[in-house]
Structure formats: structure tokens, C-alpha cells
Design a protein around this motif. Sequence first.
Motif, PDB file in Angstrom:
ATOM      1  N   UNK A 189       0.748  -1.011  -0.001  1.00 42.23           N
ATOM      2  CA  UNK A 189       0.071  -0.091  -0.220  1.00 42.23           C
ATOM      3  C   UNK A 189       1.047   1.277   0.061  1.00 42.23           C
ATOM      4  N   UNK A 190       0.758   2.008  -1.180  1.00 42.16           N
ATOM      5  CA  UNK A 190       1.626   3.281  -1.103  1.00 42.16           C
ATOM      6  C   UNK A 190       1.524   4.171   0.266  1.00 42.16           C
ATOM      7  N   UNK A 191       2.919   4.583   0.628  1.00 41.70           N
ATOM      8  CA  UNK A 191       2.924   5.178   1.877  1.00 41.70           C
ATOM      9  C   UNK A 191       2.478   4.719   2.919  1.00 41.70           C
ATOM     10  N   UNK A 192       2.061   3.239   3.212  1.00 44.54           N
ATOM     11  CA  UNK A 192       1.936   2.917   4.373  1.00 44.54           C
ATOM     12  C   UNK A 192       2.242   1.274   4.508  1.00 44.54           C
ATOM     13  N   UNK A 193       2.127   0.582   5.622  1.00 38.56           N
ATOM     14  CA  UNK A 193       2.727  -0.783   5.932  1.00 38.56           C
ATOM     15  C   UNK A 193       1.974  -1.617   4.843  1.00 38.56           C
ATOM     16  N   UNK A 194       2.742  -2.643   4.133  1.00 35.45           N
ATOM     17  CA  UNK A 194       1.788  -3.588   3.598  1.00 35.45           C
ATOM     18  C   UNK A 194       0.619  -4.151   4.092  1.00 35.45           C
ATOM     19  N   UNK A 195      -0.440  -4.452   3.323  1.00 39.66           N
ATOM     20  CA  UNK A 195      -1.677  -5.252   3.807  1.00 39.66           C
ATOM     21  C   UNK A 195      -1.277  -6.712   3.918  1.00 39.66           C
ATOM     22  N   UNK A 196      -1.681  -7.500   5.033  1.00 40.60           N
ATOM     23  CA  UNK A 196      -1.394  -8.742   5.141  1.00 40.60           C
ATOM     24  C   UNK A 196      -2.842  -9.510   4.832  1.00 40.60           C
ATOM     25  N   UNK A 197      -2.796  -9.952   3.538  1.00 40.86           N
ATOM     26  CA  UNK A 197      -4.185 -10.654   3.202  1.00 40.86           C
ATOM     27  C   UNK A 197      -4.268 -12.113   3.585  1.00 40.86           C
ATOM     28  N   UNK A 198      -5.144 -12.497   4.327  1.00 42.56           N
ATOM     29  CA  UNK A 198      -5.194 -14.207   4.626  1.00 42.56           C
ATOM     30  C   UNK A 198      -6.582 -14.607   4.074  1.00 42.56           C
ATOM     31  N   UNK A 199      -6.428 -15.542   3.295  1.00 39.17           N
ATOM     32  CA  UNK A 199      -7.609 -16.193   2.516  1.00 39.17           C
ATOM     33  C   UNK A 199      -8.568 -16.641   3.674  1.00 39.17           C
ATOM     34  N   UNK A 200      -8.378 -17.416   4.493  1.00 41.73           N
ATOM     35  CA  UNK A 200      -9.569 -17.689   5.487  1.00 41.73           C
ATOM     36  C   UNK A 200     -10.064 -16.541   6.151  1.00 41.73           C
ATOM     37  N   UNK A 201      -9.348 -15.586   6.652  1.00 46.71           N
ATOM     38  CA  UNK A 201      -9.947 -14.215   7.136  1.00 46.71           C
ATOM     39  C   UNK A 201     -10.949 -13.821   6.121  1.00 46.71           C
ATOM     40  N   UNK A 202     -10.630 -13.614   4.825  1.00 44.80           N
ATOM     41  CA  UNK A 202     -11.479 -13.263   3.597  1.00 44.80           C
ATOM     42  C   UNK A 202     -12.601 -13.696   3.852  1.00 44.80           C
TER      43      UNK A 202
END
Length: 485
Positions: free
Chosen positions: A376-389
Motif C-alpha cells: 500500500x503506497x505510503x503505508x505498511x503492506x496489508x497482510x491478506x489471509x484467505x481464511x479471514x477473507x
Amino acid sequence: MGENAATKNHDNHQVFDVSLGIPSKGGSECFDDDGRIKRTGTLWTASAHIITAVIGSGVLSLAWAIAQLGWIAGPAVMFLFSLVTCYTSSLLTDCYRTGDPVSGKRNYTYMDAVRSILGGYKVKACGLIQYLNLCGISVGYTIAASVSMMAIKRSNCFHESGGKNPCHMSSTPYMIMFGVTEILLSQIPDFDQIWWLSIVAAVMSFTYSGIGLGLGIAKVAATGTFKGSLTGISVGTETQAQKIWRSFQALGDIAFAYSYSIVLIEIQDTVKSPPAEAKTMKKATKLSIAITTAFYMLCGCMGYASFGDFAPGNLLTGFGFYNPFWLLDVANAAIVIHLVGAYQVFCQPIFAFIEKWATQRWAESNFITKEFKIPIPGYHPYKLNLFRLVWRTAFVILTTVISMLIPFFNDVMGIMGAFGFWPLTVYFPLEMYIQQKKILKWSTRWICLKMLSMACLLITIVAGAGSIAGVMLDLKVYKPFKTTY
């Protein structure tokens, strides 16, 4: 469990996960003394979380509740609920750590506290009641948000037609809009990352409560009279049976307005230490409940003073007020924004519980544990978890569908308040406190605490009966997905 798997679990669940063999990091700059990510919460963020949870949509039904009970019983019951909630919440904060209040083992969730202090079958009973209640609150908030969105549309329609068009509409599209928004926000991984949402929601709660209060004062000033009676709605306006059932339901509505203990431990787990978490949380609890009770008294009483026996079930959407219509739009928009945040405050414990359980059960599954970093530009990377999604999306969809099936604002508020008040706000906090402090059986203090618990149980039973009776009456004329308002 090996260190690598434990570390993986820790990375996925920074706030709620129990210790799974994580090595201590010695309380460094980045980690607490138990090896978990260092907490950053303060008195103010904790107060924001509490106010977001407490000043919910329940405030809007208080004028109706006082109308059922009258000028004497209404404010008295509200004040009583505030005292009981403040007292039991204060006791509950002492249960965050087992044993020593400064260095004892941390309990990251309400259920963890019950497990470590009471144990046995009470853990499962607590978990069932807590998570069912949280699901119910999410349904209630979906209904409330859709009601406010419809109110914006209806007020504009009513204004444009000069009051000639009844402006009937279905709540279903608005519930879907709210559900889509919650699906997106539900992907925020943990409780400590929604502090900004709680602050926005707390500001919104004061906004719409203040508008409701201001309109009530203006209406009383315009008419020059305080409406209402000492005993509430008189028999004749409604039957004797309706008077009794609705008075019971009013107790449930007031109880719902104070239902936040179910997420108190989770909020406390975001607070940094030192000072001791319980010390900060006690201050936050007293401050928040004092502020909310003042708002409740003002909004409920001024609403009743404005409308008397005809106080609407929802002060800002029951069309007790028509003008200025733009101000009502602002108030209802504030309600929607607040409920968006409050939904997350109450749902994060459910999300964390299921994800912790799934991680423990299927620790080697990439679907459950693997995270993909999305820059994410200007911010920490987002951690995508498939189960959470998948899981969180399915949960929001389920609560939205249930809301479409039973869109009765007051009755659902009453049921949720009655169902959760005694066990979660009173019984478990008192039982844990008795066990933790080793209070002698049949001592004066033990007897007083038990009497308080029994009195609140009685209130819960009659409030639940009144609210269920209300739902039964509503269902006689309601057709799912077809009825318009």
C-alpha cells in the motif's frame, strides 16, 4: 507446537490469540513481557472504544422506554442500570490478570478470563452466550443502520412532496449497502488496528445524540410544556396487557443501551502497561459511563418531554421530528457512520475466536495460516489471509440476511439487551470476582453480591419475555423481503 508454527500463529493473531508456546521476548520495545506485540492503548482510546460500544443505537429508543415507564420509574431504572454496569465492569477489569493484578497471567478475552478463573462447564456457557449475543448485536446494528438510511431518504421525499407522499420503502437495499461496507472493514485484522474507527464512531455518537437532544429542547421550548406522566402511557392509550409487556420490553431496551461488558476484556487487552491495565480501565469505565448516562438521561427525558405518550420507538427515525429536515439527515448519517464502527467493535472478538480456533486445529494449512503481503503506497503492506477473507465475508452476509428477516428495531434491541445483560454484565463478573478475591461463602459481601445477581436475573427474565412478545406481534403482520415502511 514448534517455534516456527507458534511464531506463524502469533503473526496472524496479534491481539486475541492465547499463548501457543511463544518464547518470551522479555518486554522489549516491540514486545510485551509475554512475547506478544506491544500494546499502545491509553485511557482515551479505551474510553473511545467503550463510548462506541455503549452509546449505540440503544440511545434512540430511550424516549420510548421512558414513555412506557413514566417520569419516576424511567430515569430511576436508567440510573440503576448505569450503577450496576459501572460496578460490575469495575470488578471485571480486575479479572484481566489471574492472580497478581500487575504481573499475573493475562487473559486476552472474556472467555479466557472465565476459563482461567472459573473453569469447567461455565467456560462453554460463557462462550455460547457471549458469541450469540455479539452476533445478535451485529444483527441489531444492521437493522438500526438501515432504518437511519431509510430515514434520510424518507425525510427528503417527505420534504419534496410537502408531506403528501407517505414515502414507503423497503429496508432490504439499505441492509445490503451496510453489509457491503462491513465486509470491507471486517478485513482489518485486529482490534488494536480499529482505534481510529472507534474515535470517529464516538464523535458521531455525540453528534446524533446532541442533535436529538437539541431538537427535544427546541420542541419543549416551542410548546412551553413538558409532556408525559409520572406512570407512563396510560391504560386506554394501550391495553393493560400491552402496558405490562411494553414496560418489560423497555427494561430490555435500557439494558441494551448499557451492554458493552462482553467486549470489556478485549478492549482492556489493547491498553499499554504500566500503569496496571485494571487501573487505566477503571478510569475509562467510570468516565465513559458517566458521560453516556448524562447523554442518556438528557436524550431520553427530553424525547419523552417532547412527545409524551407518543414518543417514537426510534427518536430520529420515527418521524417525531420533521424539520429542519437537513439536520435530521446529518443526525441519521452520523448514526450510520457510528454503527459502521460499533459493528466492528462487537464483531472483532468473534472473528478472533474463530480464527484462533481454526489456526490451532489446522496449523499446517496454508489456506488458514498463510498471509500475502499487498503493498500500500505510503503505508505498511496489508497482510491478506484467505481464511479471514472468506470467513468474515460469510459472517457479515449471514447477519445481513438475518436482519432482512426480522427488521424490528425496538424488539430486537430489547431481546439482545435482556439476553446478554444478566449473564455477561452481572453473573460472570461477580462470580469471577468472588473466586479471584476468595470471598467467603455466606459472608455479608458474598450475600450482597448474590442478591444483586438474583435481582438482575429477574429483570432479564421479564425484559426478555416482553421483547419476545413484541416480536411475536410484529411477525403476525410482517412478510419477509416484502413489507415496506
